[in-house]
Design an enzyme around this catalytic site. Structure first.
Site, PDB file in Angstrom:
ATOM      1  N   LYS A  22     -11.881   0.625  -5.035  1.00  0.00           N
ATOM      2  CA  LYS A  22     -13.158  -0.369  -5.928  1.00  0.00           C
ATOM      3  C   LYS A  22     -12.878  -1.266  -4.351  1.00  0.00           C
ATOM      4  O   LYS A  22     -14.786  -1.098  -4.579  1.00  0.00           O
ATOM      5  CB  LYS A  22     -12.942  -0.679  -7.019  1.00  0.00           C
ATOM      6  CG  LYS A  22     -13.664  -1.533  -7.252  1.00  0.00           C
ATOM      7  CD  LYS A  22     -13.440  -2.691  -9.250  1.00  0.00           C
ATOM      8  CE  LYS A  22     -12.761  -3.556  -8.428  1.00  0.00           C
ATOM      9  NZ  LYS A  22     -13.100  -5.035  -8.266  1.00  0.00           N
ATOM     10  N   ASN A  23     -12.087  -2.184  -4.179  1.00  0.00           N
ATOM     11  CA  ASN A  23     -13.009  -2.874  -3.257  1.00  0.00           C
ATOM     12  C   ASN A  23     -13.410  -3.032  -1.588  1.00  0.00           C
ATOM     13  O   ASN A  23     -14.033  -3.149  -1.369  1.00  0.00           O
ATOM     14  CB  ASN A  23     -12.273  -4.341  -3.418  1.00  0.00           C
ATOM     15  CG  ASN A  23     -11.712  -4.993  -4.558  1.00  0.00           C
ATOM     16  OD1 ASN A  23     -12.528  -4.692  -5.396  1.00  0.00           O
ATOM     17  ND2 ASN A  23     -10.327  -5.908  -4.511  1.00  0.00           N
ATOM     18  N   CYS A 116     -16.925 -17.248 -13.583  1.00  0.00           N
ATOM     19  CA  CYS A 116     -16.413 -15.854 -14.008  1.00  0.00           C
ATOM     20  C   CYS A 116     -15.287 -16.318 -15.038  1.00  0.00           C
ATOM     21  O   CYS A 116     -14.455 -17.225 -14.607  1.00  0.00           O
ATOM     22  CB  CYS A 116     -16.082 -14.729 -13.480  1.00  0.00           C
ATOM     23  SG  CYS A 116     -14.399 -14.371 -12.315  1.00  0.00           S
ATOM     24  N   ARG A 121     -15.217 -20.143  -8.409  1.00  0.00           N
ATOM     25  CA  ARG A 121     -15.810 -19.146  -7.502  1.00  0.00           C
ATOM     26  C   ARG A 121     -16.745 -19.163  -6.845  1.00  0.00           C
ATOM     27  O   ARG A 121     -18.018 -18.467  -7.506  1.00  0.00           O
ATOM     28  CB  ARG A 121     -15.798 -17.501  -8.004  1.00  0.00           C
ATOM     29  CG  ARG A 121     -14.594 -17.241  -9.217  1.00  0.00           C
ATOM     30  CD  ARG A 121     -14.360 -15.545  -8.707  1.00  0.00           C
ATOM     31  NE  ARG A 121     -14.020 -14.332  -8.245  1.00  0.00           N
ATOM     32  CZ  ARG A 121     -14.450 -13.374  -8.453  1.00  0.00           C
ATOM     33  NH1 ARG A 121     -13.914 -12.352  -9.650  1.00  0.00           N
ATOM     34  NH2 ARG A 121     -13.843 -12.171  -7.379  1.00  0.00           N
ATOM     35  N   ASP A 307      -4.635  -9.077  -7.050  1.00  0.00           N
ATOM     36  CA  ASP A 307      -4.711  -8.646  -8.030  1.00  0.00           C
ATOM     37  C   ASP A 307      -3.791  -7.840  -8.780  1.00  0.00           C
ATOM     38  O   ASP A 307      -4.199  -7.304  -9.397  1.00  0.00           O
ATOM     39  CB  ASP A 307      -5.856  -7.658  -7.467  1.00  0.00           C
ATOM     40  CG  ASP A 307      -7.374  -7.919  -7.201  1.00  0.00           C
ATOM     41  OD1 ASP A 307      -7.522  -8.966  -7.628  1.00  0.00           O
ATOM     42  OD2 ASP A 307      -8.352  -7.611  -6.709  1.00  0.00           O
ATOM     43  N   ARG A 399     -14.489  -1.507 -15.488  1.00  0.00           N
ATOM     44  CA  ARG A 399     -15.018  -1.509 -14.286  1.00  0.00           C
ATOM     45  C   ARG A 399     -14.428  -0.748 -12.751  1.00  0.00           C
ATOM     46  O   ARG A 399     -15.077  -0.850 -12.059  1.00  0.00           O
ATOM     47  CB  ARG A 399     -15.217  -3.734 -14.368  1.00  0.00           C
ATOM     48  CG  ARG A 399     -16.101  -3.814 -14.960  1.00  0.00           C
ATOM     49  CD  ARG A 399     -16.323  -5.383 -14.876  1.00  0.00           C
ATOM     50  NE  ARG A 399     -16.077  -6.132 -13.423  1.00  0.00           N
ATOM     51  CZ  ARG A 399     -15.309  -6.182 -12.700  1.00  0.00           C
ATOM     52  NH1 ARG A 399     -14.933  -7.266 -13.522  1.00  0.00           N
ATOM     53  NH2 ARG A 399     -15.641  -6.656 -11.662  1.00  0.00           N
TER      54      ARG A 399
HETATM   55  C1  UD1 Z   1     -12.326  -9.791  -3.440  1.00  0.00           C
HETATM   56  C2  UD1 Z   1     -11.769  -8.950  -4.413  1.00  0.00           C
HETATM   57  C3  UD1 Z   1     -10.986  -9.454  -6.069  1.00  0.00           C
HETATM   58  C4  UD1 Z   1      -9.596  -9.819  -5.439  1.00  0.00           C
HETATM   59  C5  UD1 Z   1     -10.192 -10.732  -4.753  1.00  0.00           C
HETATM   60  C6  UD1 Z   1      -8.752 -12.116  -3.550  1.00  0.00           C
HETATM   61  C7  UD1 Z   1     -13.382  -7.712  -4.351  1.00  0.00           C
HETATM   62  C8  UD1 Z   1     -14.680  -7.171  -4.157  1.00  0.00           C
HETATM   63  N1  UD1 Z   1     -13.232  -8.107  -5.126  1.00  0.00           N
HETATM   64  O1  UD1 Z   1     -12.965 -11.429  -4.074  1.00  0.00           O
HETATM   65  O2  UD1 Z   1     -10.508  -8.442  -6.536  1.00  0.00           O
HETATM   66  O3  UD1 Z   1      -9.564 -11.047  -6.628  1.00  0.00           O
HETATM   67  O4  UD1 Z   1     -10.978 -10.413  -3.207  1.00  0.00           O
HETATM   68  O5  UD1 Z   1      -8.144 -11.475  -2.999  1.00  0.00           O
HETATM   69  O6  UD1 Z   1     -13.399  -7.186  -2.154  1.00  0.00           O
HETATM   70  N2  UD1 Z   1     -13.782 -18.773  -1.871  1.00  0.00           N
HETATM   71  C9  UD1 Z   1     -14.032 -20.326  -1.702  1.00  0.00           C
HETATM   72  N3  UD1 Z   1     -14.938 -19.468  -1.585  1.00  0.00           N
HETATM   73  C10 UD1 Z   1     -16.209 -19.055  -0.776  1.00  0.00           C
HETATM   74  C11 UD1 Z   1     -14.946 -17.444  -1.259  1.00  0.00           C
HETATM   75  C12 UD1 Z   1     -14.360 -17.188  -2.551  1.00  0.00           C
HETATM   76  O7  UD1 Z   1     -13.579 -21.191  -2.231  1.00  0.00           O
HETATM   77  O8  UD1 Z   1     -17.272 -18.779  -0.761  1.00  0.00           O
HETATM   78  C13 UD1 Z   1     -12.291 -18.723  -2.650  1.00  0.00           C
HETATM   79  C14 UD1 Z   1     -12.400 -18.572  -4.459  1.00  0.00           C
HETATM   80  O9  UD1 Z   1     -12.790 -19.243  -4.988  1.00  0.00           O
HETATM   81  C15 UD1 Z   1     -10.788 -17.987  -3.916  1.00  0.00           C
HETATM   82  C16 UD1 Z   1     -10.651 -17.479  -2.651  1.00  0.00           C
HETATM   83  O10 UD1 Z   1     -11.721 -17.867  -2.059  1.00  0.00           O
HETATM   84  O11 UD1 Z   1     -10.140 -19.064  -4.494  1.00  0.00           O
HETATM   85  C17 UD1 Z   1     -10.316 -16.130  -1.926  1.00  0.00           C
HETATM   86  O12 UD1 Z   1     -12.136 -15.548  -2.987  1.00  0.00           O
HETATM   87  P1  UD1 Z   1     -12.465 -13.953  -2.108  1.00  0.00           P
HETATM   88  O13 UD1 Z   1     -11.235 -13.472  -1.350  1.00  0.00           O
HETATM   89  O14 UD1 Z   1     -13.949 -14.853  -1.495  1.00  0.00           O
HETATM   90  O15 UD1 Z   1     -12.977 -12.944  -3.124  1.00  0.00           O
HETATM   91  P2  UD1 Z   1     -13.899 -12.322  -3.430  1.00  0.00           P
HETATM   92  O16 UD1 Z   1     -13.852 -11.581  -2.236  1.00  0.00           O
HETATM   93  O17 UD1 Z   1     -14.637 -12.514  -4.233  1.00  0.00           O
END
Ligand code: UD1
Length: 420
Positions: A22-23, A116, A121, A307, A399
């Site tokens: 999925k990711n 969420c 996030r 995850d 999902r």
């Molecule tokens: C992706 C995965 C999700 C997984 C997550 C962490 C996809 C579609 N989803 O989500 O399944 O749980 O990685 O492995 O690939 N953060 C910030 N600022 C930002 C972005 C992120 O502070 O601009 C923080 C987030 O709140 C979190 C951490 O960084 O604490 C990691 O998040 P991130 O790797 O960005 O998650 P996603 O990419 O949204």
């Protein structure tokens, strides 16, 4: 709305095949916005999230259909640069159309995804990255509006409070491939899904090096062309099935697994006493002896994946001993604790830690899925619980898992759907 009913107590046996990740598929579908040529993506899992991304591509002017695991994306008309709130708010990963829209059109208006259930996030790292490439970014009525007369390659540090960000790395990489000059992303996410995206972009003509390490280098090119790509297997689905084997004290062979993507999980399961053997891309998982509790801390890849935190908590809740599970990516990702306790687990939450005292058995109960991985955790608990478990709100499961109930049923589980 459907609910999932499980009658626990069956040891799972047999063979099962893991679907595409999925990711990986979500950002790779978004990357097709970088070209007007046709792209063909194979091993695409039929998930609610995949279908949401296809709807977004169609709303942006693409023709995109999923047929028997293959998505063909072609251009119907000029790409639209606005990704609407209605679609983006249903799936956070839709925010990764920002990078390719900005890269291709030099302008993008994408709804902020919002928080969420697993936490706030933020998207600050995404915005920092595209600003470093020279984009003007503003927030207008809940939308990120980004524009640039041209994007310029730049060196940037993309680490945040919780480490690297998967989708921020994806977004910036997709904007930078068509920027002028060289971009260096430091503290880039190293997840296999980021590598899969970079390999797809390179097939389209991008020049990316270092993907899979914390420093990614991108030499901008003028134009990207169409490409064909096969999505990597879903390591989280593989891990969930491994735990299904162990929690039921079963013996299953899981096909289409890239062992090298599952190092941290396999290490913990072996420490707990699981027997895990591999032949090519098939993994056999069983218990030859009593399992024991282990401590787990989630971290960015190659650390233990957040995850898989909820699923391993189900396993630890019926494993003798005390396990401390520490969540370092999403400190509030513990919605499943209360539901597991309703099934008889002994879990206490203390800030970013859950202290799990293994119990002899769980008892089936009506429970509610709060998010994708929490719903997998409850299904796993249901597989081992005495009597019947019914899980509401299983659209969360749909999902991210392709026909999980069908796969578990073929392994012998007593699992079916009923109308709420
Ligand atoms: C992706 C995965 C999700 C997984 C997550 C962490 C996809 C579609 N989803 O989500 O399944 O749980 O990685 O492995 O690939 N953060 C910030 N600022 C930002 C972005 C992120 O502070 O601009 C923080 C987030 O709140 C979190 C951490 O960084 O604490 C990691 O998040 P991130 O790797 O960005 O998650 P996603 O990419 O949204």
């Amino acid at each position: 709305m459907d609910k999932l009913i499980i009658e626990g107590g069956v040891k799972l046996k047999g063979e099962v095949t893991v679907s595409g990740a999925k990711n990986s598929v979500l950002p790779i579908l978004a990357a097709t916005l970088l070209t007007d040529d046709a792209c063909v993506i194979k091993d695409v899992p039929n998930l609610r999230d995949t279908n949401t991304m296809l709807k977004i591509l169609r709303a942006l002017g693409k023709n995109a259909e999923l047929d028997k695991g293959i998505v063909t994306v072609s251009s119907l008309k000029n790409t639209n640069f606005i990704a609407d709130y209605k679609l983006v708010s249903t799936m956070r990963a839709s925010f990764c159309v920002l990078g390719p829209l900005l890269g291709k059109l030099k302008k993008a208006k994408v709804s902020l995804p919002g928080g969420c259930i697993i936490g706030v996030r933020p998207v600050d790292l995404h915005l920092k990255g595209i600003k470093c490439l020279g984009a003007d970014v503003s927030i207008e009525s809940g939308y990120v509006v980004a524009k640039a007369s041209r994007l310029r390659g730049s060196r940037m540090y993309l680490g945040g409070v919780y480490g690297s960000s998967v989708l921020a790395t994806d977004n910036v990489m997709m904007a930078a491939v068509l920027a002028q000059g060289k971009t260096v992303i430091e503290s880039a996410a190293c997840e296999p899904e980021v590598v899969d995206l970079a390999e797809f972009l390179n097939k389209m003509g991008a020049k990316i090096k270092g993907h899979g390490t914390p420093v990614i280098e991108i030499e901008g090119v003028r134009h990207l062309h169409g490409a064909t790509h096969t999505i990597i297997p879903d390591r989280i689905e593989a891990g969930t099935l491994m735990i299904a084997a162990l929690i039921t004290r079963g013996d299953i062979c899981i096909k289409n697994v890239l062992f090298q993507h599952l190092g941290a999980l396999i290490d913990k399961l072996e420490e707990a006493g699981a027997s895990i053997t591999k032949k090519d891309t098939t993994v056999r998982v069983r218990c030859k002896r009593r399992l024991r509790a282990v401590n787990i801390t989630t971290l960015p890849y190659p650390g233990f994946p957040t995850d898989m935190q909820a699923q391993i908590m189900s396993l630890m809740s019926v494993t003798p001993g005390i396990s401390v599970i520490t969540e370092k990516i999403y400190p509030d990702r513990f919605m499943h604790v209360a539901e597991l306790n309703r099934m008889g687990a002994h879990i206490q939450r203390e800030g970013p830690h859950a202290i799990v005292e293994g119990v002899k058995g769980l008892s089936g109960a009506p429970v509610m899925a709060s998010d994708l991985r929490a719903s997998a955790c409850l299904a796993l608990a249901g597989l081992v619980a005495h009597a019947r478990t019914s899980i509401s709100r299983i659209y969360h499961l749909e999902r991210g898992y392709e026909n999980l109930e069908g796969k578990l049923e073929r392994l012998g589980a007593k699992i079916w759907r009923e109308k709420e």
